[in-house]
Design an enzyme around this catalytic site. Structure first.
Site, PDB file in Angstrom:
ATOM      1  N   CYS A 227       0.839  -1.189   0.000  1.00 26.74           N
ATOM      2  CA  CYS A 227       0.000   0.000   0.000  1.00 26.74           C
ATOM      3  C   CYS A 227       0.887   1.257   0.000  1.00 26.74           C
ATOM      4  CB  CYS A 227      -0.924   0.090   1.209  1.00 26.74           C
ATOM      5  SG  CYS A 227      -2.013  -1.306   1.411  1.00 26.74           S
TER       6      CYS A 227
ATOM      7  N   ARG B 286       4.183  -0.940  -4.716  1.00 20.89           N
ATOM      8  CA  ARG B 286       3.895  -1.346  -3.337  1.00 20.89           C
ATOM      9  C   ARG B 286       2.527  -1.990  -3.190  1.00 20.89           C
ATOM     10  NH1 ARG B 286       6.895   2.200   0.841  1.00 20.89           N
ATOM     11  NH2 ARG B 286       5.713   0.830   2.170  1.00 20.89           N
TER      12      ARG B 286
ATOM     13  N   TRP C 190      -2.890  -2.745  -1.360  1.00 16.76           N
ATOM     14  CA  TRP C 190      -2.643  -4.192  -1.417  1.00 16.76           C
ATOM     15  C   TRP C 190      -3.552  -4.787  -0.357  1.00 16.76           C
ATOM     16  CZ3 TRP C 190      -1.003  -8.054   1.899  1.00 16.76           C
ATOM     17  CH2 TRP C 190      -0.592  -9.237   1.283  1.00 16.76           C
TER      18      TRP C 190
ATOM     19  N   ASN D  94      -2.124   2.849   5.879  1.00 23.32           N
ATOM     20  CA  ASN D  94      -1.300   1.650   5.691  1.00 23.32           C
ATOM     21  C   ASN D  94      -1.165   0.992   7.058  1.00 23.32           C
ATOM     22  OD1 ASN D  94      -0.853   2.324   3.080  1.00 23.32           O
ATOM     23  ND2 ASN D  94       1.294   2.941   3.341  1.00 23.32           N
ATOM     24  N   GLY D  95      -1.216  -0.333   7.094  1.00 24.34           N
ATOM     25  CA  GLY D  95      -1.069  -1.027   8.363  1.00 24.34           C
ATOM     26  C   GLY D  95      -2.314  -1.831   8.666  1.00 24.34           C
TER      27      GLY D  95
ATOM     28  N   GLU E 144      16.444 -19.499  -3.557  1.00 26.11           N
ATOM     29  CA  GLU E 144      16.166 -18.226  -4.200  1.00 26.11           C
ATOM     30  C   GLU E 144      15.714 -18.457  -5.649  1.00 26.11           C
ATOM     31  OE1 GLU E 144      15.360 -15.374  -3.807  1.00 26.11           O
ATOM     32  OE2 GLU E 144      15.846 -14.381  -5.688  1.00 26.11           O
TER      33      GLU E 144
ATOM     34  N   LYS F   3      12.157 -17.079  -7.027  1.00 24.17           N
ATOM     35  CA  LYS F   3      12.002 -16.149  -8.152  1.00 24.17           C
ATOM     36  C   LYS F   3      11.080 -16.754  -9.196  1.00 24.17           C
ATOM     37  CE  LYS F   3      13.354 -13.177  -7.404  1.00 24.17           C
ATOM     38  NZ  LYS F   3      14.076 -12.340  -6.484  1.00 24.17           N
TER      39      LYS F   3
ATOM     40  N   GLU G  99       7.407 -16.844  -8.027  1.00 20.23           N
ATOM     41  CA  GLU G  99       6.901 -15.489  -7.839  1.00 20.23           C
ATOM     42  C   GLU G  99       6.356 -14.876  -9.135  1.00 20.23           C
ATOM     43  OE1 GLU G  99       8.941 -11.825  -5.335  1.00 20.23           O
ATOM     44  OE2 GLU G  99      10.189 -13.275  -6.348  1.00 20.23           O
TER      45      GLU G  99
ATOM     46  N   HIS H 287      15.181 -38.879   0.833  1.00 11.88           N
ATOM     47  CA  HIS H 287      14.299 -38.955   2.003  1.00 11.88           C
ATOM     48  C   HIS H 287      12.868 -38.541   1.683  1.00 11.88           C
ATOM     49  CE1 HIS H 287      17.796 -39.852   4.396  1.00 11.88           C
ATOM     50  NE2 HIS H 287      18.402 -38.804   3.856  1.00 11.88           N
TER      51      HIS H 287
ATOM     52  N   LYS I  62       5.805  -4.879  -3.487  1.00 17.03           N
ATOM     53  CA  LYS I  62       7.255  -4.773  -3.333  1.00 17.03           C
ATOM     54  C   LYS I  62       7.686  -4.748  -1.873  1.00 17.03           C
ATOM     55  CE  LYS I  62      11.480  -4.026  -4.769  1.00 17.03           C
ATOM     56  NZ  LYS I  62      12.191  -5.262  -5.166  1.00 17.03           N
TER      57      LYS I  62
HETATM   58  C1  F6R Z   1      11.404 -11.643  -3.763  1.00 18.49           C
HETATM   59  C2  F6R Z   1      11.310 -10.487  -2.931  1.00 18.49           C
HETATM   60  C3  F6R Z   1      10.802 -10.629  -1.528  1.00 18.49           C
HETATM   61  C4  F6R Z   1      11.637  -9.723  -0.613  1.00 18.49           C
HETATM   62  C5  F6R Z   1      11.045  -9.713   0.803  1.00 18.49           C
HETATM   63  C6  F6R Z   1      11.847  -8.831   1.730  1.00 18.49           C
HETATM   64  O1  F6R Z   1      11.884 -11.342  -5.027  1.00 18.49           O
HETATM   65  O2  F6R Z   1      11.619  -9.435  -3.357  1.00 18.49           O
HETATM   66  O3  F6R Z   1      10.796 -11.953  -1.077  1.00 18.49           O
HETATM   67  O4  F6R Z   1      12.946 -10.188  -0.608  1.00 18.49           O
HETATM   68  O5  F6R Z   1       9.718  -9.269   0.764  1.00 18.49           O
HETATM   69  O6  F6R Z   1      11.882  -7.513   1.276  1.00 18.49           O
HETATM   70  P1  F6R Z   1      12.981  -6.493   1.778  1.00 18.49           P
HETATM   71  O7  F6R Z   1      14.301  -6.998   1.287  1.00 18.49           O
HETATM   72  O8  F6R Z   1      12.592  -5.188   1.184  1.00 18.49           O
HETATM   73  O9  F6R Z   1      12.920  -6.514   3.273  1.00 18.49           O
END
Ligand code: F6R
Length: 610
Positions: free
Chosen positions: A2, A27, A73, A99-100, A484, A488, A491, A507, A605
């Site tokens: 948000c 965001r 969001w 926000n929150g 990771e 990715k 996601e 296992h 984000k």
């Molecule tokens: C994945 C991604 C998220 C962030 C996570 C933490 O591509 O971007 O998993 O890594 O939300 O975000 P930050 O690093 O901003 O605390």
């Protein structure tokens, strides 16, 4: 998660707010809305989908000197127009963007409903609008500030809040508790945002509100005050204007632009921090001298999502190079389990945005319990950065794509620097230190060589995009890389991708292996190569298809498999490079599937709700 934007001044609120909201869309992009005050008249509009939809619904005449806006969001209630912010009070006078999360929204809602309020949304925020309106009506002076203070005294939860009232048409009232708010000071105009990106093109002179702080904003500036109404003094700080650069610069997507920026970003995080003569790193921002570094008995890394996975890479580097016990934990779990906080442990909070609320709250909890925390953070002046005792800024530049790339690479490099520093004040030899410093210096060019193979990697991605489910495997240094890679991939492709330690295949997960389930195997050329190759054989023998991410010349057991060859670094640093092609794989698979790469569904984000 948000975004909030506000404005008071002669430009007119609507254009400034809409522009700010589109800069904050990363965001949250479920819905958006705006309210403007034109003299004593309030007008508001809300719409589902991106800010562009909102812009299209606004009548040509939507003017007003003061305004607030929001991009959402969804937390409480689906993404509908009714649930979009701003929320207005039943009498229409008050509008709120928030926000929150309000934890006690349900009892407050019941109380207001009993008093005759008819709710029009499922959100917790609407409660605030009605509560504030009721309290304004009851306040003898009709003071908006007093009503906001009184309302929030009854509220449990987190908020970054901006409120307008058409009977006070010159002002916005702000409140912060656990969700950031920034006020930008211009010449006869004042800007408000939850994130610098929204306002930094207008001004670089800003005030970051603190938790528990309130503010009244007018075109001529701001007045900050405490819960008791006592005025506080908050001199503005200067911020880097470049942090607002959010253009695509000719690239189709922010994600591609950002992964292509990695060689330059890597140079920036290393610049001035490598000491080749002493084979160490210079990290003044940590605020820890050699004695303090030597006193550290344990390192605990905390972060969320991909930052947590890089934290695992980092913990491993620290244990290997400094021989200090180190591990990483999801910050979202850490703070809920009544953790033991030791004074001799160095806590490392890792975050691109510096606004991830789980990470921020974990930092605050550690500090409350007497622990020392340093931050590996990208956004300068962000909440996590400010809450830490010191840290290493990542200097990756603004990251807009929801799927993080360059910031993660810079986190891994910052961890390498930290590990080197911790190692060299202990038993890491100068020769080993120099070997690693030299290897770190080569990394930016090696990343470039991986990026130069984008076409070939796109070919592999095309094939992987056909599978509905994938495995990513690796062990020890390769495992967080595999995690990771899977993260990715899922996601942005929405395909099921799961990471396993290759050592764990037998296992359980081996039962999944079939020609329909491709496996991406991370195989560094290190002391575990033989064990990794054995796992590849186990998969191949069961008809599994393999894509092996390894280094040139590595014999993968004579198997005829697809492979991506990544330049070789020193074994301790290989995870940094092995991660990069996995970003490109996910990106090209998502493109192949026709997804909005920069704005994956259901995500945002910066996760500012717990
Ligand atoms: C994945 C991604 C998220 C962030 C996570 C933490 O591509 O971007 O998993 O890594 O939300 O975000 P930050 O690093 O901003 O605390």
């Amino acid at each position: 998660m948000c975004g909030i934007v506000g404005y008071a001044g002669p430009q007119g609120a609507a254009p400034v707010v809409l522009d700010g909201l589109s800069r904050l869309e990363y965001r949250g992009y479920d819905s958006a809305g705006i309210a403007v005050l034109d003299g004593g008249r309030m007008r508001s509009r809300r719409s589902v989908g991106p800010v562009e939809n909102l812009r299209r619904t606004l009548p040509e005449e939507f003017s007003g000197a003061v305004g607030i806006g929001h991009t959402r969001w969804a937390t409480h209630g689906p993404a509908t127009r009714e649930n979009a912010h701003p929320h207005r009070s039943q009498d229409g006078h008050v509008a709120v963007v928030h926000n929150g999360i309000i934890d006690n929204a349900a009892p407050l809602r019941a109380e207001l409903a009993a008093a005759g309020v008819e709710f029009t949304s499922d959100t917790d925020t609407e409660v605030l609008a009605h509560l504030i309106a009721h309290l304004v009506a009851r306040s003898p002076a009709g003071s908006l500030e007093e009503a906001v203070l009184d309302a929030l005294a009854r509220v449990e939860g987190t908020y970054g809040l901006a409120v307008v009232d058409d009977r006070r048409p010159d002002r916005l009232v702000l409140a912060r508790n656990g969700s950031p708010l920034i006020v930008g000071l211009g010449d006869g105009e004042t800007f408000v945002a939850s994130d610098l990106a929204a306002i930094v093109r207008h001004t670089t002179s800003v005030v970051h509100l603190e938790d528990g702080e309130f503010a009244t904003v007018t075109a001529s500036g701001l007045r900050t005050f405490t819960r008791d109404g006592v005025t506080t003094s908050r001199p503005p700080v200067r911020v880097d204007g470049r942090s607002g650069h959010r253009e695509l610069d000719g690239q189709g997507h922010h994600m591609r632009k950002e992964f292509l920026e990695q060689p330059a970003a890597a140079r920036d995080v290393l610049r001035g921090r490598l000491d080749s003569r002493l084979g160490t790193a210079r990290l003044d921002g940590l605020n820890l001298d050699a004695r303090a570094l030597r006193a550290i008995r344990r390192v605990k890394v905390i972060g969320c999502g991909s930052s947590y996975y890089v934290g695992q890479v980092g913990a491993q580097m620290i244990e290997e190079l400094a021989r200090v016990p180190a591990d990483a934990e999801a910050a979202s779990e850490f703070r809920y389990r009544d953790p033991v906080v030791e004074p001799t442990t160095l806590y490392v909070a890792v975050s691109q945005s510096g606004e991830t609320v789980d990470t921020l709250f974990a930092v605050e909890e550690i500090r409350r319990r007497g622990g020392q925390v340093v931050g590996l953070v990208n956004v300068v002046g962000s909440s996590v950065a400010r809450a830490c005792d010191g840290g290493i800024y990542l200097h990756a530049g603004p990251e807009v794509s929801v799927a993080s790339t360059k910031a993660l690479t810079n986190m891994a490099l910052a961890f390498a620097l930290l590990a080197l520093d911790l190692g060299r004040v202990r038993d890491l030899s100068i020769a080993d230190g120099q070997r690693l410093v030299e290897a770190l210096g080569r990394i930016p060019d090696q990343i470039q060589r991986i990026l130069d193979d984008e076409g070939e990697i796109a070919g592999h991605a095309e094939e992987l995009s056909l599978a509905s489910s994938l495995l990513f495997i690796g062990r020890v240094r390769g495992y967080p890389v595999a995690r990771e890679g899977a993260q990715k991939f899922k996601e942005i492709t929405y395909r099921h991708a799961e990471a396993y330690q290759s050592s764990e295949l037998k296992h359980g997960p081996l039962a999944l292996v079939s020609p329909d389930l491709p496996t991406v195997a991370v195989v560094p050329d290190d002391e575990l190569l033989g064990r990794n190759v054995a796992a590849l054989h186990e998969i191949a023998a069961r008809g599994g298809r393999l894509l092996v991410v390894t280094h040139p010349g590595v014999d993968v057991g004579g198997l005829d498999v697809r492979r991506i060859d990544v330049p070789k670094s020193e074994p301790e640093l290989d995870p940094v490079l092995l991660t990069v092609p996995l970003q490109l794989l996910a990106y090209h698979a998502a493109l192949e599937l026709g997804h909005d790469v920069d704005r994956p569904r259901n995500l945002a984000k910066s996760v500012t709700v717990a």
